[in-house]
Scaffold this active site. Structure first.
Site: not given
Ligand code: BG6
Ligand code: MG
Length: 209
Positions: A11-13, A19, A47-48, A51, A116-118, A120, A147, A171-172
């Site tokens: 996982d990233l964040d 972040t 967390k996790g 968006r 990762s869910a992000s 970014n 997730k 994973e956190d």
């Molecule tokens: C997860 C974070 O990794 O990504 C969440 O833990 C975040 O807090 C999610 O909302 C989505 O991220 P992003 O960068 O696409 O807004």
């Molecule tokens: Mg995380």
């Protein structure tokens, strides 16, 4: 389990970089603009979480309702602020032990993926100067289901050309641990054992390994 793994999916964040504090600042600013408070304790619930789901939780905390178009505009506004905060990220913000552990895995021939869910994630990996350590990057742009659905880890495993039983997830977040288990993988939780109850092993950070 760590000795025999063929693939490691991170996982990233909260695992590679903290972040959460930047997500918090951006969400707090959005809430402030809507006239309610958003605390660090509230932020723990995001967390996790994806968006749009995060926005729903935040609006429920503030007791506010909006239509889909308004919510998309708000999520976009939050993200622009977040991207502004993380645009100054650099290698010094890698969590302790990350580079050493990933480099060690590569040296052992273990394949490495991001799960990762992000949306970014690519931008962040570039900022941290670690994109080259990953054999596959699966992020919020590539998967439809967030997730605790296992899709993100299943996709990462497939991109590495491995089977779930060969992979270990790091994973956190509780939802992330659940996603890893649902994918049929071993899971290393990063954080507190009382929170990450379903993980196979819980550590405080990659520096411990
Ligand atoms: C997860 C974070 O990794 O990504 C969440 O833990 C975040 O807090 C999610 O909302 C989505 O991220 P992003 O960068 O696409 O807004
Ligand atoms: Mg995380």
């Amino acid at each position: 389990m760590l000795e025999h793994m063929k693939g490691a999916i991170f996982d990233l964040d909260g695992v590679i970089v903290d972040t959460a504090k930047y997500h918090y600042l951006a969400w707090r600013s959005l809430a402030g603009g809507l006239g309610f408070q958003f605390t660090e304790e509230h932020n723990e619930r995001l967390k996790g979480v994806s968006r749009m789901r995060s926005l729903d939780i935040l609006l429920a905390i503030g007791g506010r309702e909006f239509n889909e178009a308004e919510k998309l505009a708000m999520a976009d506004k939050k993200n622009r602020l977040y991207v502004e905060y993380i645009s100054s990220l650099d290698e010094s913000e890698l969590l302790p032990g990350v580079r050493a552990y990933l480099s060690g895995l590569r040296a052992r021939g273990v394949a490495i993926a991001l799960g990762s869910a992000s949306k970014n994630a690519g931008f962040i990996l570039d900022k941290l100067n670690i994109a080259g350590l990953f054999d596959a990057v699966v992020d919020g742009n590539k998967v439809a289901r967030a997730k605790p659905d296992p899709e993100v880890f299943q996709t990462a495993c497939r991109e590495l050309g491995l089977q779930p039983e060969d992979c270990v997830v790091f994973e956190d977040a509780e939802a992330g641990v659940a996603a890893g288990k649902a994918a049929g993988m071993q899971v290393v939780g990063i954080g507190k054992p009382e929170v990450l109850k379903d993980a196979d092993l819980v550590i405080s950070g990659l520096h411990e390994l």
